[in-house]
Design a protein around this motif. Sequence first.
Motif, short mmCIF file in Angstrom:
data_model
loop_
_atom_site.label_atom_id
_atom_site.label_comp_id
_atom_site.label_asym_id
_atom_site.label_seq_id
_atom_site.Cartn_x
_atom_site.Cartn_y
_atom_site.Cartn_z
N PHE A 112 0.78 -1.30 -0.23
CA PHE A 112 0.08 0.03 -0.15
C PHE A 112 0.97 1.21 -0.05
O PHE A 112 0.82 2.29 -0.86
CB PHE A 112 -1.01 0.00 1.25
CG PHE A 112 -1.18 1.49 1.66
CD1 PHE A 112 -2.14 2.22 1.08
CD2 PHE A 112 -0.72 1.88 3.04
CE1 PHE A 112 -2.35 3.42 1.46
CE2 PHE A 112 -0.92 3.11 3.41
CZ PHE A 112 -1.74 3.85 2.92
N ILE A 113 1.90 1.17 0.90
CA ILE A 113 2.84 2.52 0.88
C ILE A 113 3.46 2.74 -0.54
O ILE A 113 3.46 3.76 -0.84
CB ILE A 113 3.97 2.33 2.07
CG1 ILE A 113 3.29 2.11 3.40
CG2 ILE A 113 4.96 3.28 1.87
CD1 ILE A 113 4.33 1.72 4.54
N ILE B 293 3.72 5.86 -5.31
CA ILE B 293 3.67 5.90 -6.68
C ILE B 293 2.37 6.67 -7.29
O ILE B 293 2.79 7.82 -8.20
CB ILE B 293 3.52 4.48 -7.36
CG1 ILE B 293 4.72 3.43 -7.11
CG2 ILE B 293 3.31 4.55 -8.84
CD1 ILE B 293 6.04 3.88 -7.83
N TYR B 294 1.48 6.61 -6.67
CA TYR B 294 0.38 7.58 -7.08
C TYR B 294 0.67 9.40 -6.97
O TYR B 294 0.36 10.00 -7.52
CB TYR B 294 -0.90 7.29 -6.17
CG TYR B 294 -2.10 8.17 -6.59
CD1 TYR B 294 -2.95 8.11 -7.67
CD2 TYR B 294 -2.38 9.36 -5.94
CE1 TYR B 294 -3.93 8.96 -8.11
CE2 TYR B 294 -3.34 10.35 -6.20
CZ TYR B 294 -3.90 9.99 -7.13
OH TYR B 294 -4.95 11.12 -7.71
N LEU B 295 1.41 9.37 -5.53
CA LEU B 295 1.53 10.53 -5.27
C LEU B 295 2.79 11.56 -6.33
O LEU B 295 2.56 12.35 -6.55
CB LEU B 295 2.31 10.75 -3.97
CG LEU B 295 1.19 10.51 -2.65
CD1 LEU B 295 1.82 10.47 -1.41
CD2 LEU B 295 -0.11 11.75 -2.90
N SER B 296 3.62 10.16 -6.78
CA SER B 296 4.54 10.95 -7.90
C SER B 296 4.07 10.72 -9.20
O SER B 296 4.38 11.73 -10.09
CB SER B 296 5.76 10.34 -7.74
OG SER B 296 5.72 8.84 -7.82
N SER C 88 -3.62 -4.12 -0.83
CA SER C 88 -3.12 -2.74 -0.86
C SER C 88 -3.79 -1.71 -1.67
O SER C 88 -3.82 -0.46 -1.24
CB SER C 88 -1.42 -2.98 -1.64
OG SER C 88 -1.70 -2.75 -2.87
N PHE C 89 -4.59 -2.12 -2.78
CA PHE C 89 -5.42 -0.99 -3.57
C PHE C 89 -6.49 -0.66 -2.64
O PHE C 89 -6.73 0.57 -2.84
CB PHE C 89 -5.79 -1.43 -4.84
CG PHE C 89 -4.96 -1.91 -5.94
CD1 PHE C 89 -3.63 -1.47 -5.76
CD2 PHE C 89 -5.20 -2.81 -6.82
CE1 PHE C 89 -2.58 -1.84 -6.59
CE2 PHE C 89 -4.20 -3.09 -7.84
CZ PHE C 89 -2.96 -2.71 -7.83
N VAL C 90 -7.12 -1.67 -1.75
CA VAL C 90 -8.24 -0.94 -1.27
C VAL C 90 -7.90 -0.20 -0.04
O VAL C 90 -8.35 1.04 0.06
CB VAL C 90 -8.94 -2.27 -0.46
CG1 VAL C 90 -10.05 -1.90 0.35
CG2 VAL C 90 -9.36 -3.41 -1.34
N THR C 91 -6.77 -0.68 0.37
CA THR C 91 -6.13 0.48 1.52
C THR C 91 -5.70 1.87 0.76
O THR C 91 -5.87 2.97 1.80
CB THR C 91 -4.74 -0.10 2.22
OG1 THR C 91 -4.78 -1.43 2.56
CG2 THR C 91 -4.44 0.65 3.43
N LEU C 92 -5.28 1.98 -0.28
CA LEU C 92 -5.07 3.18 -1.16
C LEU C 92 -6.22 3.88 -1.24
O LEU C 92 -6.14 5.26 -1.06
CB LEU C 92 -4.40 2.73 -2.56
CG LEU C 92 -3.99 3.79 -3.24
CD1 LEU C 92 -2.76 4.78 -2.76
CD2 LEU C 92 -3.59 3.39 -4.85
#
Lengths: 252, 235
Positions: free
Chosen positions: B100-101, B106-109, B146-150
């Motif tokens: 998730f981290i 990666i999403y933030l960048s 990890s996607f759900v946590t995202l």
Amino acid sequence: METEIQSSPLGQNVDIKTLFTSLRVTLDHHYDRKERIVKQSRDITGLSKKLIFLAHRSNQKSLKSILEEAETKKKEILELFQKVSCELEGINYYKYHKSISPAIQEFIEAISFLEYLEHNRLISMNDVELNFRDKSGNQYLQVTVEDYVLGIADLTGELMRYAINSVGKGDHDRALQVCKFLRSLKSDYDLLKVSGYSLLGRKLDGIKTNLAKVEDACYALTIRGSEYPKEFYQHIVSEHARNYGDNMDVDE
Amino acid sequence: MSVDLAIFKQIEASMEEESMRKDEIYSCVRDYEKTCRYIMAVLNRVHSASSEEVPEIAKEALGRFNEVKQHLANLSKIVPHQQFYKYYDHWCRTLQKSLFIAAFAIYLSSEKLISSEQVENLCGVKLNLNNDLQDFHITVEDFLHSFVTLTDELSRLAVNSVTAGDYNRPLKISKFVKELYTGFQLLNLKNDSLRKRFDAIKYHIKKIEEVVYDVSLRKLSGSTNDGSTDDTIMK
């Protein structure tokens, strides 16, 4: 590290749909396989239970005919095990172990009971594993220590039933023999460090109560049995049972 | 007649060996967990950061994934061949957290969903995309968890980015999370933990939608220069 990520071409252009479609294929494979194993496992458990019932009939029929019948039933079960074993190869063994483990335990319970009836001894883990070999001697299914220990723990329940039945039949020597066997089995189980094996912890309590029941039955027949000769005692019991049965008929 | 004690001696020895291996795994997972907390602490700063600072924070977090790689390498050394799933439960939560981290950073960048290649590069462990790996790997379920946590974390970011003065981010998050949800809908989930967590995504979406509503109602998001801001962030 950072440059690696930026230079990865797919990282710049991930198609969520493509990704999830491929994940679906992977997941479906997994779910289907699990379902197949669970189904087989249920069938095997059912057949093993029948095998145990058959073994209990040794009080009625000759042991020899029962063992013969058991052998064919055992073959039938092992065929199912061999069929399911292809789903459990390599890393998949532990992945789906939770699904197949109840079947393995039930089967161990059944064959250990038969082993006891035939030879008056505990089946070894090695002997259990020998069952799961094909004609050319390849081991197609492994047995874990946990399966073995839990299967044998369940055996004590069957032995308790068997001992009480023997008392009912007036076979006191048999009951005392089972009692002795259970006692030594329990003392061996007491040696195991149980922490972390919570399921085994619960089963251990079961072993204890099973043994206590047999011990009580043995106590009763020892103390009452001393009042009459063995045959006379049996006669009283069976007479009484017959009267009771007659009364039931009258009531109806 | 007595029960053969040798049988039980052998069993005792094998149980002992296993509990020692578990202890080893525990201590490994403890260190791994610690690393995850540190990286998360870095990423937590995005909730109060301005949009210009975000890529820098993400970069810093991704830079620390060498440690994750090391922990996973240590774990994979402990687990015997083909016994991966025997011990899997001991680290799967921690692994899912680190995935998730990674996905969040990666999403933030890049404002994109992490790809399987990126996961494999960051963790140094293969993703079991074809159900064929025999040794230490990341499962497809780990990846999906990890996607759900995202989506949960992004719903939080949607709220906080408004507070930090970035009115465009909630709109982008909304689009992204909805795409992700559509992805999840392509799966034939069974009644397991993944299914339960998948059901929670719609509440995360609802939360994001409320933020989007508040922002658009007040005409706070620069709808006219939306495209141009997108471009600058993509670069």
